[in-house]
Design a protein around this motif. Structure first.
Motif, short mmCIF file in Angstrom:
data_model
loop_
_atom_site.label_atom_id
_atom_site.label_comp_id
_atom_site.label_asym_id
_atom_site.label_seq_id
_atom_site.Cartn_x
_atom_site.Cartn_y
_atom_site.Cartn_z
N GLU A 186 26.89 37.50 -3.39
CA GLU A 186 27.41 37.34 -4.75
C GLU A 186 26.53 37.99 -5.81
N THR A 190 27.25 39.38 -9.76
CA THR A 190 26.37 39.08 -10.88
C THR A 190 25.88 40.37 -11.54
N HIS A 193 28.35 41.99 -13.84
CA HIS A 193 28.45 41.33 -15.16
C HIS A 193 27.48 41.93 -16.17
N ARG A 217 38.82 40.17 -11.37
CA ARG A 217 39.10 38.90 -12.04
C ARG A 217 37.96 38.50 -12.97
N ALA A 218 36.73 38.67 -12.52
CA ALA A 218 35.58 38.32 -13.35
C ALA A 218 35.49 39.23 -14.57
N ARG A 220 37.92 40.87 -16.08
CA ARG A 220 39.05 40.68 -17.00
C ARG A 220 39.00 39.29 -17.66
N LYS A 221 38.81 38.24 -16.85
CA LYS A 221 38.93 36.87 -17.38
C LYS A 221 37.63 36.35 -17.99
N ASP A 222 36.51 36.64 -17.33
CA ASP A 222 35.24 36.11 -17.82
C ASP A 222 34.63 36.94 -18.94
N HIS A 223 34.93 38.24 -18.92
CA HIS A 223 34.27 39.13 -19.89
C HIS A 223 35.24 39.87 -20.79
#
Length: 240
Positions: A186, A190, A193, A217-218, A220-223
């Motif tokens: 993972e 990280t 990001h 997904r990270a 688009r949705k998280d950032h």
């Protein structure tokens, strides 16, 4: 061998078909193989673009088995190119290890295009960095794209499955930042990001299917990274 339904559909969508002739092969690592081919006048007739790929049709006990491969060092004048195989147990991998000079294999051109045809994300701006995320199977595409985008800094984040993956000759410019991560680590997500907040950074994400979905997904949705900054395509699936 009669055409499969899949090959008939590809042809119905306007595929350009040819046959490649094997010139020879070589092993680069125990898990990475290279096959040299002659494409005849196909490259000259249809042109070559960055990360250009062909659908190859392998014979799987009398059935069509389709896999896509990026053309490496494709030369329109000579008609020659190279295919690189990240070896997993499968029809294409076994073919690459056992094929001999003179062997012919069917190939189709359909759907291949260079991502981000525009050199600018918006008027008056330019892409300041490209982050490329993938595994060993997409090394040829990464090399091709970075040759094309040589003016912008790039960071390459690669999954490795075998210890010898890091011995693969990447053929990238010395200034390219390359970082390796074990499959499933993972820390790769990280690390991705870290670049998400840079408005002029784009992301090329082409790795295993579930990992590709997780990264996109990270982003688009998280950032809130816009889809115009992301090119995503699963290269393979651990699910089979």
């Amino acid at each position: 061998m009669s055409p499969s339904f899949e090959r008939l559909v590809v042809n119905a969508f306007g595929a350009k078909n040819t046959e490649l002739v094997v010139l020879g092969s070589e092993s680069l690592t125990p898990h990475y193989h290279r096959v040299h081919v002659d494409c005849g006048d196909f490259l000259r007739s249809h042109g070559v673009h960055p990360s250009m790929w062909l659908r190859l049709w392998f014979d799987d006990d009398g059935k069509d088995h389709q896999r896509a491969f990026t053309l490496v060092d494709a030369d329109e004048a000579s008609g020659r190119a190279t295919l690189e195989f990240a070896l997993h147990d499968g029809v294409a991998a076994r073919w690459s290890q056992n094929v001999t000079a003179g062997t012919r294999i069917r190939a189709s051109l359909l759907g291949s295009k260079c991502p981000w045809p525009s050199a600018k994300p918006a008027p008056g701006t330019s892409w300041e960095r490209t982050v490329l995320i993938g595994g060993t199977a997409c090394v040829p595409a990464i090399r091709s794209l970075l040759d094309h985008w040589s003016e912008a800094p790039a960071t390459v984040l690669l999954h490795s499955e075998y210890d010898d993956d890091r011995d693969i000759p990447l053929g990238l410019a010395a200034a390219t930042d390359v970082e390796w991560f074990a499959m499933g680590d993972e820390a790769l997500l990280t690390r991705t990001h870290d670049f998400a907040g840079e408005a002029t950074t784009r992301f090329w994400v082409t790795t295993e299917a579930s990992a590709t979905r997780a990264v996109v997904r990270a982003l688009r949705k998280d950032h809130g990274v816009g889809k115009e900054r992301i090119h995503a395509q699963a290269y393979w699936s651990a699910a089979g």
